[in-house]
Write a protein that holds these residues in place. Structure first.
Motif, PDB file in Angstrom:
ATOM      1  N   ASN A   1       0.817  -1.223   0.000  1.00  0.00           N
ATOM      2  CA  ASN A   1       0.000   0.000   0.000  1.00  0.00           C
ATOM      3  C   ASN A   1       0.848   1.269   0.000  1.00  0.00           C
ATOM      4  O   ASN A   1       0.323   2.371   0.045  1.00  0.00           O
ATOM      5  N   GLY A   2       2.193   1.112  -0.003  1.00  0.00           N
ATOM      6  CA  GLY A   2       3.056   2.274  -0.106  1.00  0.00           C
ATOM      7  C   GLY A   2       3.776   2.679   1.160  1.00  0.00           C
ATOM      8  O   GLY A   2       4.522   3.667   1.154  1.00  0.00           O
ATOM      9  N   TYR A   3       3.583   1.935   2.255  1.00  0.00           N
ATOM     10  CA  TYR A   3       4.274   2.238   3.509  1.00  0.00           C
ATOM     11  C   TYR A   3       5.503   1.354   3.668  1.00  0.00           C
ATOM     12  O   TYR A   3       5.609   0.284   3.069  1.00  0.00           O
ATOM     13  N   PHE A   4       6.442   1.804   4.504  1.00  0.00           N
ATOM     14  CA  PHE A   4       7.610   1.000   4.843  1.00  0.00           C
ATOM     15  C   PHE A   4       7.956   1.224   6.309  1.00  0.00           C
ATOM     16  O   PHE A   4       7.476   2.163   6.953  1.00  0.00           O
ATOM     17  N   TYR A   5       8.831   0.357   6.834  1.00  0.00           N
ATOM     18  CA  TYR A   5       9.310   0.482   8.209  1.00  0.00           C
ATOM     19  C   TYR A   5      10.786   0.132   8.232  1.00  0.00           C
ATOM     20  O   TYR A   5      11.202  -0.901   7.693  1.00  0.00           O
ATOM     21  N   ASP A   6      11.587   0.977   8.847  1.00  0.00           N
ATOM     22  CA  ASP A   6      13.032   0.775   8.941  1.00  0.00           C
ATOM     23  C   ASP A   6      13.344   0.194  10.324  1.00  0.00           C
ATOM     24  O   ASP A   6      13.412   0.913  11.309  1.00  0.00           O
ATOM     25  N   GLY A   7      13.521  -1.130  10.387  1.00  0.00           N
ATOM     26  CA  GLY A   7      13.748  -1.787  11.667  1.00  0.00           C
ATOM     27  C   GLY A   7      12.771  -2.921  11.871  1.00  0.00           C
ATOM     28  O   GLY A   7      12.341  -3.575  10.917  1.00  0.00           O
ATOM     29  N   THR A   8      12.392  -3.149  13.123  1.00  0.00           N
ATOM     30  CA  THR A   8      11.443  -4.212  13.465  1.00  0.00           C
ATOM     31  C   THR A   8      10.093  -3.593  13.782  1.00  0.00           C
ATOM     32  O   THR A   8       9.926  -2.953  14.833  1.00  0.00           O
TER      33      THR A   8
ATOM     34  N   LYS B   1      10.035  -9.154  21.078  1.00  0.00           N
ATOM     35  CA  LYS B   1       9.764  -9.389  19.671  1.00  0.00           C
ATOM     36  C   LYS B   1      11.025  -9.227  18.837  1.00  0.00           C
ATOM     37  O   LYS B   1      11.812  -8.324  19.070  1.00  0.00           O
ATOM     38  N   ALA B   2      11.182 -10.121  17.870  1.00  0.00           N
ATOM     39  CA  ALA B   2      12.305 -10.039  16.933  1.00  0.00           C
ATOM     40  C   ALA B   2      11.845 -10.587  15.589  1.00  0.00           C
ATOM     41  O   ALA B   2      11.006 -11.500  15.532  1.00  0.00           O
ATOM     42  N   LEU B   3      12.349 -10.024  14.511  1.00  0.00           N
ATOM     43  CA  LEU B   3      12.051 -10.551  13.191  1.00  0.00           C
ATOM     44  C   LEU B   3      12.627 -11.952  13.056  1.00  0.00           C
ATOM     45  O   LEU B   3      13.727 -12.232  13.543  1.00  0.00           O
TER      46      LEU B   3
ATOM     47  N   TYR C   1      13.147 -15.015   9.971  1.00  0.00           N
ATOM     48  CA  TYR C   1      13.039 -15.175   8.526  1.00  0.00           C
ATOM     49  C   TYR C   1      14.085 -16.169   8.045  1.00  0.00           C
ATOM     50  O   TYR C   1      15.014 -16.540   8.786  1.00  0.00           O
ATOM     51  N   LYS C   2      13.938 -16.589   6.794  1.00  0.00           N
ATOM     52  CA  LYS C   2      14.907 -17.495   6.186  1.00  0.00           C
ATOM     53  C   LYS C   2      15.747 -16.729   5.176  1.00  0.00           C
ATOM     54  O   LYS C   2      15.222 -15.997   4.340  1.00  0.00           O
ATOM     55  N   ASN C   3      17.048 -16.915   5.284  1.00  0.00           N
ATOM     56  CA  ASN C   3      17.999 -16.372   4.328  1.00  0.00           C
ATOM     57  C   ASN C   3      18.715 -17.569   3.717  1.00  0.00           C
ATOM     58  O   ASN C   3      19.600 -18.157   4.336  1.00  0.00           O
ATOM     59  N   GLY C   4      18.275 -17.969   2.533  1.00  0.00           N
ATOM     60  CA  GLY C   4      18.762 -19.216   1.955  1.00  0.00           C
ATOM     61  C   GLY C   4      18.235 -20.384   2.761  1.00  0.00           C
ATOM     62  O   GLY C   4      17.038 -20.493   3.018  1.00  0.00           O
ATOM     63  N   ASP C   5      19.134 -21.250   3.219  1.00  0.00           N
ATOM     64  CA  ASP C   5      18.719 -22.404   4.024  1.00  0.00           C
ATOM     65  C   ASP C   5      18.777 -22.126   5.517  1.00  0.00           C
ATOM     66  O   ASP C   5      18.448 -23.002   6.324  1.00  0.00           O
ATOM     67  N   SER C   6      19.215 -20.925   5.895  1.00  0.00           N
ATOM     68  CA  SER C   6      19.389 -20.600   7.316  1.00  0.00           C
ATOM     69  C   SER C   6      18.227 -19.765   7.837  1.00  0.00           C
ATOM     70  O   SER C   6      17.671 -18.923   7.125  1.00  0.00           O
ATOM     71  N   ILE C   7      17.885 -20.006   9.105  1.00  0.00           N
ATOM     72  CA  ILE C   7      16.867 -19.208   9.792  1.00  0.00           C
ATOM     73  C   ILE C   7      17.579 -18.167  10.653  1.00  0.00           C
ATOM     74  O   ILE C   7      18.551 -18.478  11.361  1.00  0.00           O
ATOM     75  N   TYR C   8      17.104 -16.933  10.578  1.00  0.00           N
ATOM     76  CA  TYR C   8      17.688 -15.851  11.367  1.00  0.00           C
ATOM     77  C   TYR C   8      16.639 -15.307  12.339  1.00  0.00           C
ATOM     78  O   TYR C   8      15.451 -15.181  12.011  1.00  0.00           O
ATOM     79  N   ILE C   9      17.103 -14.998  13.534  1.00  0.00           N
ATOM     80  CA  ILE C   9      16.294 -14.290  14.535  1.00  0.00           C
ATOM     81  C   ILE C   9      16.975 -12.948  14.751  1.00  0.00           C
ATOM     82  O   ILE C   9      18.096 -12.886  15.276  1.00  0.00           O
ATOM     83  N   GLY C  10      16.347 -11.878  14.294  1.00  0.00           N
ATOM     84  CA  GLY C  10      17.012 -10.585  14.281  1.00  0.00           C
ATOM     85  C   GLY C  10      18.180 -10.646  13.318  1.00  0.00           C
ATOM     86  O   GLY C  10      17.998 -10.923  12.130  1.00  0.00           O
ATOM     87  N   ASP C  11      19.387 -10.445  13.814  1.00  0.00           N
ATOM     88  CA  ASP C  11      20.561 -10.553  12.949  1.00  0.00           C
ATOM     89  C   ASP C  11      21.439 -11.750  13.329  1.00  0.00           C
ATOM     90  O   ASP C  11      22.601 -11.826  12.940  1.00  0.00           O
ATOM     91  N   SER C  12      20.862 -12.704  14.098  1.00  0.00           N
ATOM     92  CA  SER C  12      21.614 -13.884  14.527  1.00  0.00           C
ATOM     93  C   SER C  12      21.086 -15.141  13.842  1.00  0.00           C
ATOM     94  O   SER C  12      19.868 -15.370  13.797  1.00  0.00           O
ATOM     95  N   ALA C  13      22.012 -15.948  13.318  1.00  0.00           N
ATOM     96  CA  ALA C  13      21.624 -17.198  12.663  1.00  0.00           C
ATOM     97  C   ALA C  13      21.297 -18.262  13.706  1.00  0.00           C
ATOM     98  O   ALA C  13      21.991 -18.390  14.723  1.00  0.00           O
ATOM     99  N   LEU C  14      20.237 -19.002  13.466  1.00  0.00           N
ATOM    100  CA  LEU C  14      19.834 -20.094  14.356  1.00  0.00           C
ATOM    101  C   LEU C  14      20.723 -21.309  14.089  1.00  0.00           C
ATOM    102  O   LEU C  14      20.809 -21.793  12.959  1.00  0.00           O
ATOM    103  N   SER C  15      21.385 -21.774  15.128  1.00  0.00           N
ATOM    104  CA  SER C  15      22.223 -22.966  15.017  1.00  0.00           C
ATOM    105  C   SER C  15      21.375 -24.199  15.281  1.00  0.00           C
ATOM    106  O   SER C  15      20.665 -24.277  16.293  1.00  0.00           O
ATOM    107  N   THR C  16      21.419 -25.160  14.385  1.00  0.00           N
ATOM    108  CA  THR C  16      20.600 -26.369  14.522  1.00  0.00           C
ATOM    109  C   THR C  16      21.448 -27.581  14.885  1.00  0.00           C
ATOM    110  O   THR C  16      20.976 -28.713  14.824  1.00  0.00           O
TER     111      THR C  16
END
Length: 405
Positions: free
Chosen positions: A220-227, A385-387, A389-404
């Motif tokens: 709809n034309g809005y954005f957010y810089d951060g979480t 609260k933290a973002l 998401y998946k970056n390639g095959d890795s899951i990230y919480i904020g800016d930290s990769a989830l170790s499996t």
């Protein structure tokens, strides 16, 4: 003190305030011109703080622009009831009005004015007015002290505060918001990118630190810089009429340029390149969100250390954290921090030192919704609260990769 207080109030309205610079910003319903020599500092849910550095007088003075409120009841009652909202949310402070608010008419405007004591440390000059169907307020917070300190603060309020007040334009009276109206755009989702920046440490050494930027866009034309507080759910219309979160804004695309205008009127630009965007220091890539209701299995950890300047002080400060997430929707972990130092003289002999530290165990349940990992601590404290998401095959919480592992 009472005599000086009365003289200060009289002096404040004896002369017009100086005009501000041409830099315009917005907070809530108020559009204002930034006074010369002042800068826009932090914004809270209750006020925008304007500060300055290198001042020769009243160097610890700050202006506060209060969040707009519906014009209900008397203007003097609004000032008295809302003044406590201007206290520092991170401190246990109290506010006491030195006398009931006074009504002052000036140039067709009606103001309410009062002075207040903040705990035993500071005091506030408070000025409120009505703008259409809204009540507005600004304040000057200054350290308490002797009569000279009060006089300096009164002069700052006279020379700058009244100019700030006179520069105010209000959306409720027809002023055009600095954030342009949103128009539908082709961006929708989360973009993320990391840059490496050099940082000067306490030990005088340069080191590299990762800096991750998250940008969320809506069609709809809005954005957010951060979480975003509500993740990738569409922002509620009520929060956009008088935005107090200066990280939200609207975007426009022109060729390969992505123009951002934030709610407070500041702007930024990125360059689009196929499926990426660049802000000058990093390239941001589109990320894939986890479906609502998902669960994860793995852990994230973080460690930080910075040493003191070698030669005279040894030791440093450190912090660490570890959190493990289970498929059953629970998490557990701990965080710790500490500092230690040893002091030496010119001969290299140790002359003293200290050490301190703390550790806390944490745990509870979590949920994944609207692109957020929402952790609910078992002790009933506020959700975290933290973002996610998946970056390639890795899951990230904020800016930290989830170790499996």
């Amino acid at each position: 003190m009472v005599r000086l207080k009365c003289l200060a109030i009289a002096a404040l309205f004896a002369l017009p305030g100086s005009l501000a610079s041409a830099e315009r910003y917005q907070y809530s319903n108020s559009i204002y011109e930034l006074p010369k020599g002042w800068g826009v500092y932090r914004a809270t849910e209750a006020y925008q703080l304007l500060g300055r550095s290198g001042a020769t007088s009243c160097e610890q003075c700050d202006f506060l622009i209060a969040r707009s409120a519906p014009a209900k009841g008397e203007l003097t009652d609004f000032l008295a009831q809302n003044a406590p909202h201007l206290l520092d949310p991170g401190k246990d402070e109290t506010l006491t009005l030195l006398e009931p608010p006074k009504l002052i008419k000036d140039g067709g405007w009606t103001y309410a004015f009062a002075m207040a004591r903040v705990s035993d440390d500071d005091f506030l000059f408070l000025l409120a007015t009505k703008a259409g169907d809204r009540y507005e307020m600004i304040a000057l917070r200054a350290p308490s002290g002797n009569q000279a300190t009060v006089k300096e603060a009164a002069e700052i309020f006279q020379s700058t505060g009244l100019g700030l007040a006179s520069s105010m334009r209000y959306v409720s009276e027809g002023a055009v918001p600095l954030m342009p109206p949103a128009t539908p755009g082709r961006l929708d989702g989360l973009w993320s990118g990391t840059s490496m920046n050099s940082v000067l440490g306490l030990d005088g050494m340069l080191r590299m630190e990762a800096s991750t930027r998250h940008l969320v866009f809506w069609g709809n034309g809005y954005f957010y810089d951060g979480t975003p507080p509500d993740g990738l759910a569409l922002p509620a219309p009520a929060t956009l009429r008088e935005p107090i979160d200066t990280r939200i804004g609207t975007y426009r695309i022109s060729g390969d340029k992505l123009d951002l205008t934030f709610a407070d009127g500041t702007t930024g630009q990125l360059t689009l390149n196929q499926n990426t965007m660049a802000d000058g220091s990093r390239t941001l890539y589109p990320m894939k969100l986890l479906p609502d209701g998902s669960t994860i299995s793995g852990s994230i950890s973080d460690f930080y250390f910075m040493g003191f300047t070698p030669g005279t002080i040894g030791g440093g400060v450190s912090s660490s954290s570890f959190f493990a997430y289970k498929k059953d929707g629970t998490y557990s972990g701990s965080s710790s921090g500490g500092a230690s130092a040893t002091f030496t003289n010119g001969s290299g002999d140790t002359t003293g030192g200290f050490a301190s530290g703390s550790q806390a165990k944490r745990g509870g349940t979590y949920e994944i919704r609207d692109g957020l990992l929402i952790s609910h601590p078992a002790d009933g404290s506020a959700a975290i609260k933290a973002l996610i998401y998946k970056n390639g095959d890795s899951i990230y919480i904020g800016d930290s990769a989830l170790s499996t592992d």
